[in-house]
Design a protein around this motif. Structure first.
Motif, PDB file in Angstrom:
ATOM      1  N   GLU A  30      12.146  -1.723 -10.376  1.00 26.62           N
ATOM      2  CA  GLU A  30      11.033  -2.646 -10.571  1.00 26.62           C
ATOM      3  C   GLU A  30      10.204  -2.801  -9.297  1.00 26.62           C
ATOM      4  N   ASN A  31      10.862  -2.859  -8.162  1.00 26.39           N
ATOM      5  CA  ASN A  31      10.195  -3.249  -6.921  1.00 26.39           C
ATOM      6  C   ASN A  31       9.752  -2.034  -6.114  1.00 26.39           C
ATOM      7  N   MET A  32       8.523  -2.061  -5.675  1.00 27.42           N
ATOM      8  CA  MET A  32       8.021  -0.998  -4.800  1.00 27.42           C
ATOM      9  C   MET A  32       7.212  -1.617  -3.674  1.00 27.42           C
ATOM     10  N   PHE A  33       7.243  -0.946  -2.528  1.00 28.58           N
ATOM     11  CA  PHE A  33       6.677  -1.503  -1.298  1.00 28.58           C
ATOM     12  C   PHE A  33       5.931  -0.419  -0.529  1.00 28.58           C
ATOM     13  N   LEU A  43       8.400  -1.756  11.345  1.00 27.56           N
ATOM     14  CA  LEU A  43       7.713  -1.561  10.073  1.00 27.56           C
ATOM     15  C   LEU A  43       7.080  -2.889   9.655  1.00 27.56           C
ATOM     16  N   ARG A  44       5.874  -2.798   9.159  1.00 23.10           N
ATOM     17  CA  ARG A  44       5.182  -4.005   8.693  1.00 23.10           C
ATOM     18  C   ARG A  44       4.758  -3.805   7.245  1.00 23.10           C
ATOM     19  N   LEU A  45       4.980  -4.836   6.444  1.00 25.17           N
ATOM     20  CA  LEU A  45       4.738  -4.757   5.009  1.00 25.17           C
ATOM     21  C   LEU A  45       3.260  -4.930   4.703  1.00 25.17           C
ATOM     22  N   ILE A  46       2.701  -3.996   3.949  1.00 19.46           N
ATOM     23  CA  ILE A  46       1.284  -4.043   3.601  1.00 19.46           C
ATOM     24  C   ILE A  46       1.102  -4.723   2.235  1.00 19.46           C
ATOM     25  N   TYR A  47       1.711  -4.151   1.235  1.00 17.94           N
ATOM     26  CA  TYR A  47       1.666  -4.687  -0.124  1.00 17.94           C
ATOM     27  C   TYR A  47       2.980  -4.389  -0.811  1.00 17.94           C
ATOM     28  N   PHE A  48       3.301  -5.159  -1.837  1.00 19.93           N
ATOM     29  CA  PHE A  48       4.442  -4.850  -2.668  1.00 19.93           C
ATOM     30  C   PHE A  48       4.145  -5.211  -4.113  1.00 19.93           C
ATOM     31  N   SER A  49       5.031  -4.733  -4.980  1.00 20.64           N
ATOM     32  CA  SER A  49       4.827  -4.929  -6.413  1.00 20.64           C
ATOM     33  C   SER A  49       6.180  -5.092  -7.081  1.00 20.64           C
ATOM     34  N   LYS A  53       1.215  -3.292 -12.872  1.00 19.99           N
ATOM     35  CA  LYS A  53      -0.038  -4.037 -12.773  1.00 19.99           C
ATOM     36  C   LYS A  53       0.080  -5.322 -11.956  1.00 19.99           C
ATOM     37  N   MET A  54       1.159  -5.487 -11.285  1.00 18.44           N
ATOM     38  CA  MET A  54       1.366  -6.672 -10.450  1.00 18.44           C
ATOM     39  C   MET A  54       1.382  -6.249  -8.992  1.00 18.44           C
ATOM     40  N   LYS A  55       0.739  -7.037  -8.133  1.00 19.12           N
ATOM     41  CA  LYS A  55       0.749  -6.733  -6.709  1.00 19.12           C
ATOM     42  C   LYS A  55       0.748  -8.030  -5.911  1.00 19.12           C
ATOM     43  N   GLU A  56       1.339  -7.948  -4.722  1.00 19.74           N
ATOM     44  CA  GLU A  56       1.379  -9.097  -3.829  1.00 19.74           C
ATOM     45  C   GLU A  56       1.043  -8.619  -2.433  1.00 19.74           C
ATOM     46  N   LYS A  57       0.310  -9.427  -1.700  1.00 21.01           N
ATOM     47  CA  LYS A  57       0.001  -9.083  -0.307  1.00 21.01           C
ATOM     48  C   LYS A  57       1.240  -9.252   0.556  1.00 21.01           C
ATOM     49  N   GLY A  58       1.372  -8.318   1.486  1.00 23.90           N
ATOM     50  CA  GLY A  58       2.416  -8.430   2.484  1.00 23.90           C
ATOM     51  C   GLY A  58       1.884  -9.101   3.731  1.00 23.90           C
ATOM     52  N   ASP A  59       2.347  -8.627   4.875  1.00 21.16           N
ATOM     53  CA  ASP A  59       1.974  -9.257   6.139  1.00 21.16           C
ATOM     54  C   ASP A  59       0.653  -8.750   6.702  1.00 21.16           C
ATOM     55  N   ILE A  60       0.270  -7.523   6.343  1.00 23.24           N
ATOM     56  CA  ILE A  60      -0.962  -6.941   6.917  1.00 23.24           C
ATOM     57  C   ILE A  60      -1.780  -6.242   5.836  1.00 23.24           C
ATOM     58  N   PRO A  61      -2.288  -6.965   4.838  1.00 28.51           N
ATOM     59  CA  PRO A  61      -2.989  -6.311   3.735  1.00 28.51           C
ATOM     60  C   PRO A  61      -4.442  -5.933   4.009  1.00 28.51           C
ATOM     61  N   GLU A  62      -5.004  -6.439   5.106  1.00 23.47           N
ATOM     62  CA  GLU A  62      -6.435  -6.235   5.339  1.00 23.47           C
ATOM     63  C   GLU A  62      -6.753  -4.752   5.478  1.00 23.47           C
ATOM     64  N   GLY A  63      -7.774  -4.330   4.749  1.00 21.94           N
ATOM     65  CA  GLY A  63      -8.211  -2.936   4.809  1.00 21.94           C
ATOM     66  C   GLY A  63      -7.497  -2.031   3.814  1.00 21.94           C
ATOM     67  N   TYR A  64      -6.594  -2.604   3.037  1.00 22.67           N
ATOM     68  CA  TYR A  64      -5.809  -1.837   2.068  1.00 22.67           C
ATOM     69  C   TYR A  64      -5.907  -2.461   0.678  1.00 22.67           C
ATOM     70  N   SER A  65      -5.689  -1.646  -0.324  1.00 23.62           N
ATOM     71  CA  SER A  65      -5.452  -2.140  -1.668  1.00 23.62           C
ATOM     72  C   SER A  65      -4.380  -1.256  -2.295  1.00 23.62           C
ATOM     73  N   VAL A  66      -3.883  -1.665  -3.465  1.00 27.01           N
ATOM     74  CA  VAL A  66      -2.832  -0.903  -4.124  1.00 27.01           C
ATOM     75  C   VAL A  66      -3.104  -0.852  -5.618  1.00 27.01           C
ATOM     76  N   SER A  67      -2.392   0.058  -6.257  1.00 27.49           N
ATOM     77  CA  SER A  67      -2.495   0.199  -7.702  1.00 27.49           C
ATOM     78  C   SER A  67      -1.129   0.551  -8.251  1.00 27.49           C
ATOM     79  N   ARG A  68      -0.747  -0.144  -9.337  1.00 24.47           N
ATOM     80  CA  ARG A  68       0.508   0.204 -10.001  1.00 24.47           C
ATOM     81  C   ARG A  68       0.256   0.168 -11.506  1.00 24.47           C
ATOM     82  N   GLU A  69      -0.192   1.317 -12.023  1.00 28.01           N
ATOM     83  CA  GLU A  69      -0.485   1.444 -13.451  1.00 28.01           C
ATOM     84  C   GLU A  69       0.739   1.857 -14.248  1.00 28.01           C
ATOM     85  N   LYS A  70       1.658   2.533 -13.600  1.00 24.38           N
ATOM     86  CA  LYS A  70       2.920   2.930 -14.236  1.00 24.38           C
ATOM     87  C   LYS A  70       4.077   2.489 -13.348  1.00 24.38           C
TER      88      LYS A  70
END
Lengths: 111, 112
Positions: A30-33, A43-49, A53-70
Motif C-alpha cells: 500500500e505504502n510508497m515513498f 535521506l529526506r522525504l519528498i512525498y508519500f502515498s 490516487k492518494m498523496k501526502e507531502k513529506g518534509d521537502i515537497p517544494e518543486g515536486y509533485s507525484v502521481s499514483r494512478e495504479k
C-alpha cells in the motif's frame, strides 16, 4: 523477494525541463515513498502515498509533485527542473511498516 | 518536528577493533531502523527494532533500542574490511505510519 524498480538510473536534464521518475513495485504494497539523498543530509522525504490516487507531502515537497494512478506505480515529477534538484532519488515501499524496501536509486543531474 | 542525529559521522577503525555508532532522536517513537549503504548503491535493511529494550544481532553487528532515552546503538565487534559502508538509522513517525526520518549517516572505513 520484493522488487522495487526505478526505471531511470542515470539522467541528465536541462534547467526548466519536466522530469518524470518512475517507481514500480511487485508486492502489492500500500505504502510508497520518494526520498532524495544528498551528502551530509541523509535521506529526506519528498512525498508519500498510502493508497491509489492518494498523496501526502513529506518534509521537502517544494518543486515536486507525484502521481499514483495504479497501486504498483508511484511517479515523482519535477515540473521545471532546477540545478538544486541534482541529487539521488530513492523510491521505497512497505505494507506493514516492519521492513521498508528501497529501489536502486535514480541519479539526476540538472545542468 | 522529529530530528535524528547520528554520531560519529565519520569513523575510521582498524580491523579487529570494536566500536559503537549512536543514534539519538527527538520525539517519541518505538520503531527504529538501521540500514547499510555501499557507494553508489541503494539501502540494505539491517535491523528493525520494534520495542524498548529490543536487541538484534547479525554477524558482527548488534543493534539495541532504548525508547526512554530515545537512543539506539549499532555496535561493531571485531571489525572487518567488508563492513566499510555508510550506516543510517531511521525513526518512524509514530503518528504517521511508516514515514521515516533519517539520520545523516555514519561513514565507516575499516582499515586492514
Amino acid at each position: 523477494d520484493v522488487k522495487v524498480t526505478q526505471s531511470s538510473r542515470y539522467l541528465v536534464k536541462r534547467t526548466g525541463e519536466k522530469v518524470f521518475l518512475e517507481c514500480v513495485q511487485d508486492m502489492d504494497h500500500e505504502n510508497m515513498f520518494w526520498y532524495r539523498q544528498d551528502p551530509g543530509l541523509g535521506l529526506r522525504l519528498i512525498y508519500f502515498s498510502y493508497d491509489v490516487k492518494m498523496k501526502e507531502k513529506g518534509d521537502i515537497p517544494e518543486g515536486y509533485s507525484v502521481s499514483r494512478e495504479k497501486k504498483e506505480r508511484f511517479s515523482l515529477i519535477l515540473e521545471s527542473a532546477s540545478t538544486n534538484q541534482t541529487s539521488m532519488y530513492l523510491c521505497a515501499t512497505d505494507s506493514s511498516g516492519n521492513t521498508i524496501y528501497f529501489g536502486e536509486g535514480s541519479w539526476l543531474t540538472v545542468v | 518536528e522529529l530530528k535524528v542525529e547520528q554520531n560519529p559521522l565519520f569513523l575510521s577503525m582498524q580491523e579487529g577493533k570494536n566500536y559503537t555508532i549512536y543514534c539519538n532522536y527527538s520525539t517519541t517513537s518505538d520503531r527504529l531502523y538501521w540500514y547499510r549503504q555501499d557507494p553508489g548503491k541503494s539501502l540494505e535493511s539491517l535491523f528493525v527494532l520494534l520495542s524498548n529494550g529490543a536487541v538484534k544481532q547479525e554477524g558482527r553487528l548488534m543493534a539495541s533500542l532504548d525508547t526512554k532515552a530515545r537512543l539506539s546503538t549499532l555496535h561493531i565487534t571485531a571489525a572487518v574490511h567488508d563492513l566499510s559502508a555508510t550506516y543510517f538509522c531511521a525513526v518512524d513517525h509514530k503518528t504517521s505510519g511508516s514515514r521515516l526520518t533519517f539520520g545523516e549517516g555514519t561513514q565507516l572505513t575499516v582499515n586492514p
